[in-house]
Scaffold this motif. Structure first.
Motif, PDB file in Angstrom:
ATOM      1  N   THR A  15      41.314  48.207  32.992  1.00  0.00           N
ATOM      2  CA  THR A  15      42.193  47.553  32.028  1.00  0.00           C
ATOM      3  C   THR A  15      42.451  46.134  32.541  1.00  0.00           C
ATOM      4  O   THR A  15      42.165  45.826  33.707  1.00  0.00           O
ATOM      5  CB  THR A  15      43.548  48.282  31.880  1.00  0.00           C
ATOM      6  OG1 THR A  15      44.311  48.074  33.072  1.00  0.00           O
ATOM      7  CG2 THR A  15      43.358  49.769  31.604  1.00  0.00           C
ATOM      8  N   THR A  16      43.030  45.307  31.704  1.00  0.00           N
ATOM      9  CA  THR A  16      43.318  43.943  32.134  1.00  0.00           C
ATOM     10  C   THR A  16      44.335  43.908  33.274  1.00  0.00           C
ATOM     11  O   THR A  16      44.397  42.913  33.999  1.00  0.00           O
ATOM     12  CB  THR A  16      43.795  43.079  30.947  1.00  0.00           C
ATOM     13  OG1 THR A  16      44.899  43.729  30.321  1.00  0.00           O
ATOM     14  CG2 THR A  16      42.669  42.870  29.941  1.00  0.00           C
ATOM     15  N   ASP A  17      45.094  44.972  33.474  1.00  0.00           N
ATOM     16  CA  ASP A  17      46.017  45.049  34.612  1.00  0.00           C
ATOM     17  C   ASP A  17      45.270  45.066  35.953  1.00  0.00           C
ATOM     18  O   ASP A  17      45.866  44.822  37.001  1.00  0.00           O
ATOM     19  CB  ASP A  17      46.896  46.295  34.530  1.00  0.00           C
ATOM     20  CG  ASP A  17      47.895  46.231  33.383  1.00  0.00           C
ATOM     21  OD1 ASP A  17      48.179  45.115  32.886  1.00  0.00           O
ATOM     22  OD2 ASP A  17      48.391  47.300  32.974  1.00  0.00           O
ATOM     23  N   ASP A  18      43.968  45.362  35.915  1.00  0.00           N
ATOM     24  CA  ASP A  18      43.157  45.411  37.134  1.00  0.00           C
ATOM     25  C   ASP A  18      42.607  44.044  37.525  1.00  0.00           C
ATOM     26  O   ASP A  18      41.866  43.933  38.510  1.00  0.00           O
ATOM     27  CB  ASP A  18      41.995  46.396  36.953  1.00  0.00           C
ATOM     28  CG  ASP A  18      42.470  47.810  36.719  1.00  0.00           C
ATOM     29  OD1 ASP A  18      43.331  48.285  37.488  1.00  0.00           O
ATOM     30  OD2 ASP A  18      41.986  48.445  35.756  1.00  0.00           O
ATOM     31  N   ALA A  19      42.966  43.001  36.791  1.00  0.00           N
ATOM     32  CA  ALA A  19      42.423  41.662  37.041  1.00  0.00           C
ATOM     33  C   ALA A  19      42.595  41.192  38.496  1.00  0.00           C
ATOM     34  O   ALA A  19      41.643  40.654  39.063  1.00  0.00           O
ATOM     35  CB  ALA A  19      42.997  40.653  36.059  1.00  0.00           C
ATOM     36  N   ARG A  43      42.678  34.791  37.973  1.00  0.00           N
ATOM     37  CA  ARG A  43      43.069  36.062  37.333  1.00  0.00           C
ATOM     38  C   ARG A  43      42.665  36.078  35.864  1.00  0.00           C
ATOM     39  O   ARG A  43      42.265  37.101  35.338  1.00  0.00           O
ATOM     40  CB  ARG A  43      44.569  36.294  37.462  1.00  0.00           C
ATOM     41  CG  ARG A  43      44.964  36.802  38.808  1.00  0.00           C
ATOM     42  CD  ARG A  43      46.411  37.217  38.818  1.00  0.00           C
ATOM     43  NE  ARG A  43      46.754  37.662  40.162  1.00  0.00           N
ATOM     44  CZ  ARG A  43      47.878  38.250  40.456  1.00  0.00           C
ATOM     45  NH1 ARG A  43      48.783  38.461  39.519  1.00  0.00           N
ATOM     46  NH2 ARG A  43      48.129  38.635  41.687  1.00  0.00           N
ATOM     47  N   GLU A  44      42.780  34.934  35.200  1.00  0.00           N
ATOM     48  CA  GLU A  44      42.378  34.872  33.788  1.00  0.00           C
ATOM     49  C   GLU A  44      40.872  35.089  33.653  1.00  0.00           C
ATOM     50  O   GLU A  44      40.426  35.762  32.723  1.00  0.00           O
ATOM     51  CB  GLU A  44      42.796  33.542  33.155  1.00  0.00           C
ATOM     52  CG  GLU A  44      42.435  33.426  31.679  1.00  0.00           C
ATOM     53  CD  GLU A  44      42.971  34.553  30.781  1.00  0.00           C
ATOM     54  OE1 GLU A  44      42.342  34.814  29.729  1.00  0.00           O
ATOM     55  OE2 GLU A  44      44.006  35.183  31.093  1.00  0.00           O
ATOM     56  N   ARG A  47      40.391  38.736  34.002  1.00  0.00           N
ATOM     57  CA  ARG A  47      40.834  39.389  32.766  1.00  0.00           C
ATOM     58  C   ARG A  47      39.751  39.292  31.695  1.00  0.00           C
ATOM     59  O   ARG A  47      39.431  40.274  31.022  1.00  0.00           O
ATOM     60  CB  ARG A  47      42.139  38.720  32.312  1.00  0.00           C
ATOM     61  CG  ARG A  47      42.891  39.425  31.231  1.00  0.00           C
ATOM     62  CD  ARG A  47      44.211  38.676  30.948  1.00  0.00           C
ATOM     63  NE  ARG A  47      44.753  38.986  29.669  1.00  0.00           N
ATOM     64  CZ  ARG A  47      44.189  38.739  28.482  1.00  0.00           C
ATOM     65  NH1 ARG A  47      43.043  38.143  28.412  1.00  0.00           N
ATOM     66  NH2 ARG A  47      44.779  39.088  27.358  1.00  0.00           N
ATOM     67  N   GLN A  48      39.163  38.116  31.540  1.00  0.00           N
ATOM     68  CA  GLN A  48      38.096  37.922  30.554  1.00  0.00           C
ATOM     69  C   GLN A  48      36.851  38.729  30.928  1.00  0.00           C
ATOM     70  O   GLN A  48      36.189  39.295  30.058  1.00  0.00           O
ATOM     71  CB  GLN A  48      37.750  36.431  30.405  1.00  0.00           C
ATOM     72  CG  GLN A  48      38.825  35.631  29.704  1.00  0.00           C
ATOM     73  CD  GLN A  48      39.162  36.178  28.321  1.00  0.00           C
ATOM     74  OE1 GLN A  48      38.286  36.502  27.523  1.00  0.00           O
ATOM     75  NE2 GLN A  48      40.458  36.313  28.042  1.00  0.00           N
ATOM     76  N   LEU A  51      37.606  42.248  29.822  1.00  0.00           N
ATOM     77  CA  LEU A  51      37.596  42.345  28.355  1.00  0.00           C
ATOM     78  C   LEU A  51      36.186  42.269  27.777  1.00  0.00           C
ATOM     79  O   LEU A  51      35.820  43.043  26.898  1.00  0.00           O
ATOM     80  CB  LEU A  51      38.455  41.228  27.739  1.00  0.00           C
ATOM     81  CG  LEU A  51      39.963  41.398  27.833  1.00  0.00           C
ATOM     82  CD1 LEU A  51      40.669  40.099  27.463  1.00  0.00           C
ATOM     83  CD2 LEU A  51      40.433  42.544  26.944  1.00  0.00           C
TER      84      LEU A  51
END
Length: 167
Positions: A15-19, A43-44, A47-48, A51
């Motif tokens: 999930t994005t929480d794992d970034a 981190r962004e 996240r991308q 995703l």
């Protein structure tokens, strides 16, 4: 969402929480050397990556790369299934943080993913790719029953890598 559980590990969807963890893993020196630079620096970016990579794969194909954690929820790596345009079949991939290599976690997660792919998802054949000098990954791939097939290039300008297959 938990996908698999082994004696010592839990494999679940990223999930994005794992970034923050993915940022660390993708910038590990061995990851950069053996797998490649994914251009994830923030981190962004991580996240991308999650995703547009694993989460998109879950949605489109029903599988992807999974977070590998110890049963106490400590994240230690990724292991899962990838469908690359350059390969005719799905391949298995894995990467672990340095403190968790050479302790059987790579084998334990990879055999679980192999069995899941073949027995639950019904995939007829699995592939894997690795650098010629990635001795640890080669040992894991051979231990889970994949056989060296040939040297390939994923793109015309890419270096040659080893292709493994289940049949």
């Amino acid at each position: 969402m938990k996908v698999l559980e082994t004696e010592r590990l839990i494999l679940r969807r990223l999930t994005t929480d794992d970034a923050p963890f993915i940022l660390e893993l993708l910038n590990d020196a061995a990851f950069l050397h053996f797998i490649g630079d994914k251009g994830v620096r923030t981190r962004e970016d991580a996240r991308q990556y999650i995703l547009q990579g694993p989460m998109q794969s879950y949605e489109q194909l029903g599988f992807g790369l999974y977070l590998v954690s110890l049963k106490d929820s400590t994240p230690i790596g990724m292991c899962g299934l990838i469908k690359r345009d350059a390969l005719e079949d799905v391949d298995i991939g894995f990467a672990l943080m340095p403190d968790y290599r050479a302790s059987g976690y790579g084998f334990e997660s990879a055999i679980a993913v192999r069995d899941y792919a073949m027995n639950i998802l019904g995939l007829q054949r699995l592939l894997a790719i690795t650098n010629q000098d990635n001795v640890g990954s080669i040992k894991v791939l051979e231990k889970i029953g994949l056989k060296f097939d040939r040297m390939i290039r994923l793109t015309p300008d890419a270096p040659e890598i080893r292709l493994y297959r289940t049949d």
